[in-house]
Design a protein around this motif. Structure first.
Motif, mmCIF file in Angstrom:
data_model
loop_
_atom_site.group_PDB
_atom_site.id
_atom_site.type_symbol
_atom_site.label_atom_id
_atom_site.label_comp_id
_atom_site.label_asym_id
_atom_site.label_seq_id
_atom_site.Cartn_x
_atom_site.Cartn_y
_atom_site.Cartn_z
ATOM 1 N N GLN A 156 16.915 11.484 -44.013
ATOM 2 C CA GLN A 156 17.548 10.594 -44.982
ATOM 3 C C GLN A 156 17.014 9.172 -44.839
ATOM 4 N N LEU A 157 16.805 8.539 -45.978
ATOM 5 C CA LEU A 157 16.366 7.148 -45.983
ATOM 6 C C LEU A 157 17.564 6.231 -45.777
ATOM 7 N N GLN A 158 17.372 5.189 -44.997
ATOM 8 C CA GLN A 158 18.459 4.243 -44.726
ATOM 9 C C GLN A 158 18.340 2.971 -45.558
ATOM 10 N N SER A 159 17.214 2.786 -46.212
ATOM 11 C CA SER A 159 17.024 1.600 -47.054
ATOM 12 C C SER A 159 15.902 1.884 -48.049
ATOM 13 N N CYS A 161 16.156 2.690 -51.182
ATOM 14 C CA CYS A 161 16.414 3.825 -52.057
ATOM 15 C C CYS A 161 17.740 3.603 -52.777
ATOM 16 N N PRO A 164 21.242 4.827 -49.912
ATOM 17 C CA PRO A 164 20.913 4.797 -48.482
ATOM 18 C C PRO A 164 21.810 5.741 -47.680
ATOM 19 N N SER A 168 17.184 11.979 -49.511
ATOM 20 C CA SER A 168 16.337 12.693 -48.556
ATOM 21 C C SER A 168 14.879 12.697 -49.002
ATOM 22 N N PRO A 174 9.510 11.513 -39.630
ATOM 23 C CA PRO A 174 10.020 10.318 -40.325
ATOM 24 C C PRO A 174 9.000 9.186 -40.307
ATOM 25 N N HIS A 176 7.961 5.166 -40.918
ATOM 26 C CA HIS A 176 8.643 3.879 -40.756
ATOM 27 C C HIS A 176 7.832 2.683 -41.237
ATOM 28 N N GLY A 193 9.826 6.172 -49.415
ATOM 29 C CA GLY A 193 10.851 5.146 -49.321
ATOM 30 C C GLY A 193 10.380 3.856 -48.690
ATOM 31 N N LEU A 194 9.066 3.714 -48.519
ATOM 32 C CA LEU A 194 8.506 2.531 -47.853
ATOM 33 C C LEU A 194 7.740 1.676 -48.846
#
Length: 714
Positions: A156-159, A161, A164, A168, A174, A176, A193-194
């Protein structure tokens, strides 16, 4: 437009080491190929890939900020569909033009051209070249989708998106960080997501700064090494490990060398970012255990490099490739020595326990081990291999009793603790245990040789090994093939292709072995396969097992001979197509190779082909010639030459001197050419015709004893 070099890096959590090399190469290749396809990079642009445990990166030279515009001609539709009877555009044509960003004003400029049998309309336009931002975005997404990922991970992306903690994504690990630099300019692209930037992370523990800022694309490797304590290039890191391993071995002295293992070296390269080789040691008492056991446990479990002395014997020193470089390495060395000790102790325990029971005492237990649900137990398989091994031994000059004993004990080590822990050691441990039990050395060596496919048998005289090896492979081939589990496409779960190829190699070695008299070799493939089939229960195997398997083995062997590049395909085909004994193929090929270089060869090959075509059109012709029916001077001359040449060639053929036999036949070129020039084979008079066909039949048989020479004809 001014081109600049491009750098793209994906920073991730630790990647699977066995897959890293392929991942790094694929990341660079696919991304660069996509940019080339879009016209942003020249086809011959230099591409450099980087791969470390926590990053995949690529450097592409001379990337344009925008691709050049391209003239494109697009087929719209048939003229009959696009224009009405008056030549005006139909609604269908107007709709198609609208989809392309044009309108009715473009109709007069449309081109007409034949497309197959109908005339069609074509629309010429200029397509604007892709920008680097759009092109790289497309290339990056394509690359991520095409990576050879062994197992995908979802996280799961934490930011960055919409949701958050809930959104997924799937990737190998993962991710970063994302770096995308065109020269010193950041290319704004997104993935996983980056958002791209110019910052990455260096060594987890030893980076000088964090984050590491990459000033421009060309500074990537240098900056990572200086500020991040990371050797980004997989190849450079691997070379550095090799250099340090050799230096450490030289420091130990005594002619020591680290064990050579490319797979281990690649895996260790994928585990470290800043390699530091350290010298460690274990107690000398463990050297009482077979070195294969100690080497395997150090390589497989700990990724260590054992040190061998000048004679190839294991020492109690080993090398560790550490990912850190502390001022005092004693704690790292001590830790690795403590870790390896229990592993070696386990190996010693297994070895000591296994020797308390003989191999022979374990054979009965094989009757409880299932080999295949249709083919029975390992115990039943042992009985089949025993029968085949004795049969083979009688035909190659080996001692049948020893071949039988080797077959009895061959699979017994499957029930030992050591092989249970290290399946890779099957056969090897059987050899050690057989020697401990006092078995004949040739029996122990045969057991050991079962799985050593690369062993150089040309220097060995242990025919017991050959008998067991051939018997074991043939039993597998006949049994598995016979119950219908043939290889299909890329699937070959029982390795029948490998067994077939190795079997061909074994026959070849027997044929070339200087210790084996020609008269001793009485082993023929069809008879071997037929005998092996008889060892299985009646009607268990398919009726075409022997014929189908024979063709399969010959085809595999022929492919190998062609693939090695030593012989021309037509030379190999000329020999193998006649299906001679497997052990005889290479000597015949070598003879045909010499023959094909003779000036007479092309004419004789063409004549052979012509003779073959003539004989195909007639019923069975007897290879008999009546001298009184020879009328033409040319046929008399050919017959006379054959009377001299053919007995000599046959005698040389029977002695195994195939080169001399073919060279003798070369003397027939002139009379053969004259025969076809002056003699009508299909004479109206029946007795003359049959006599001439008989003459050609005799010649054809003689010319094709070594190989089908017609295969050499252009």
């Amino acid at each position: 437009m001014t081109t600049k070099n491009l750098l793209v890096e994906l920073f991730v959590e630790e990647l699977p080491p066995k897959a890293l090399k392929k991942l790094g190469e694929a990341f660079a290749t696919v991304l660069a190929d996509s940019l080339k396809a879009q016209g942003l990079v020249a086809a011959d642009a230099a591409v450099t890939h980087f791969a470390s445990p926590r990053r995949l990166a690529v450097h592409v030279a001379a990337v344009a900020p925008q691709a050049a515009d391209k003239a494109v001609s697009q087929k719209l539709m048939p003229v009959a569909v696009g224009l009405d009877a008056s030549g005006n555009a139909t609604p269908a044509l107007l709709k198609k033009l609208q989809a392309l960003g044009a309108d009715a004003s473009a109709v007069p400029a449309l081109k007409r051209a034949m497309d197959g049998k109908a005339e069609a309309l074509f629309y010429d336009s200029i397509v604007k070249g892709a920008t680097l931002v759009d092109g790289l975005q497309k290339a990056l997404l394509e690359t991520i989708a095409k990576l050879p990922i062994p197992k995908v991970m979802s996280y799961q992306l934490q930011s960055g998106c919409e949701l958050p903690g809930w959104t997924s994504v799937s990737f190998v690990r993962p991710a970063h960080g994302l770096v995308a630099l065109h020269g010193s300019d950041v290319v704004p692209v997104q993935a996983l997501g980056l958002q791209s930037g110019n910052r990455t992370e260096g060594h987890r523990f030893e980076a000088a700064v964090s984050p590491v800022v990459i000033a421009d694309a060309d500074a990537y490797a240098v900056t990572l090494a200086k500020d991040g304590a990371v050797i980004a290039s997989f190849a450079e890191r691997r070379a550095e490990i090799v250099r340090q391993l050799d230096a450490a071995a030289a420091q130990v002295g005594g002619g020591c060398k680290p064990i050579e293992d490319d797979a281990l070296l690649d895996e260790v390269t994928a585990l470290v970012e800043r390699p530091n080789v350290l010298i460690c040691e274990f107690e000398a008492q463990f050297l009482e255990v077979p070195q294969e056991c100690l080497i395997l446990t150090m390589k497989a479990n700990q990724k260590y490099f054992p040190l061998l002395d000048a004679a190839g014997k294991l020492t109690n020193k080993f090398l560790v490739v550490s990912n850190i470089k502390p001022d005092d390495a004693s704690f790292v060395i001590g830790g690795n020595e403590r870790v390896v000790r229990p592993r070696l102790a386990d190996a010693k325990f297994f070895f000591d326990q296994d020797r308390k029971k003989t191999l022979a005492s374990r054979v009965e237990g094989l009757g409880k081990v299932v080999y295949h649900n249709k083919l029975g137990t390992q115990g039943e398989r042992v009985e089949r291999v025993r029968a085949i091994a004795k049969w083979v031994a009688e035909r190659i000059g080996a001692e049948p009793a020893l071949a039988d004993r080797a077959a009895v004990l061959a699979k017994a080590d499957l029930l030992t603790d050591m092989v249970g822990e290290f399946p890779e050691l099957q056969g090897v441990m059987g050899g050690y245990y057989a020697r401990h039990d006092g078995e004949d050395e040739s029996v122990a060596e045969a057991i050991e040789d079962q799985y050593l496919l690369q062993r150089d048998h040309t220097a060995a005289v242990n025919l017991v090994s050959f008998a067991l090896d051939i018997a074991d492979r043939v039993e597998t081939l006949v049994g598995i093939w016979g119950i219908g589990l043939k290889p299909t496409g890329e699937k070959d779960p029982f390795a029948l292709r490998r067994h077939a190829l190795t079997l061909g190699n074994r026959f070849e070695l027997l044929g070339l072995a200087t210790f084996l008299d020609v008269g001793q070799m009485r082993l023929h493939l069809a008879e071997l396969l037929d005998f092996a089939q008889q060892q299985f229960p009646p009607e268990l195997l398919s009726s075409d097992t022997v014929s189908g398997l024979s063709e399969f083995i010959y085809d595999r062997y022929q492919n190998r001979l062609v693939a090695n590049g030593l012989y021309r395909p037509e030379v190999v085909d000329a020999v193998v197509s006649t299906r001679p004994p497997l052990h005889d193929i290479v000597p015949r090929i070598q003879a045909v190779k010499v023959f094909a270089a003779l000036p007479e060869a092309p004419a004789l090959a063409a004549a052979n082909k012509r003779i073959g075509n003539i004989l195909k059109k007639t019923d069975d012709v007897d290879a008999h010639v009546s001298e009184v029916l020879l009328q033409e001077a040319a046929e008399k001359a050919l017959f006379a030459a054959m009377q001299t040449v053919l007995p000599q060639a046959q005698s040389q053929w029977q002695a195994g001197d195939y080169t001399a036999s073919l060279q003798s036949l070369a003397a027939l070129r002139v009379p053969v050419d004259a025969f076809f020039e002056d003699v009508m084979v299909n004479a109206e008079q029946m007795d003359l015709r049959l006599n001439r066909l008989g003459l050609l039949k005799s010649l054809h048989v003689a010319m094709n004893r070594v190989a089908d020479l017609s295969k050499l004809a252009a």
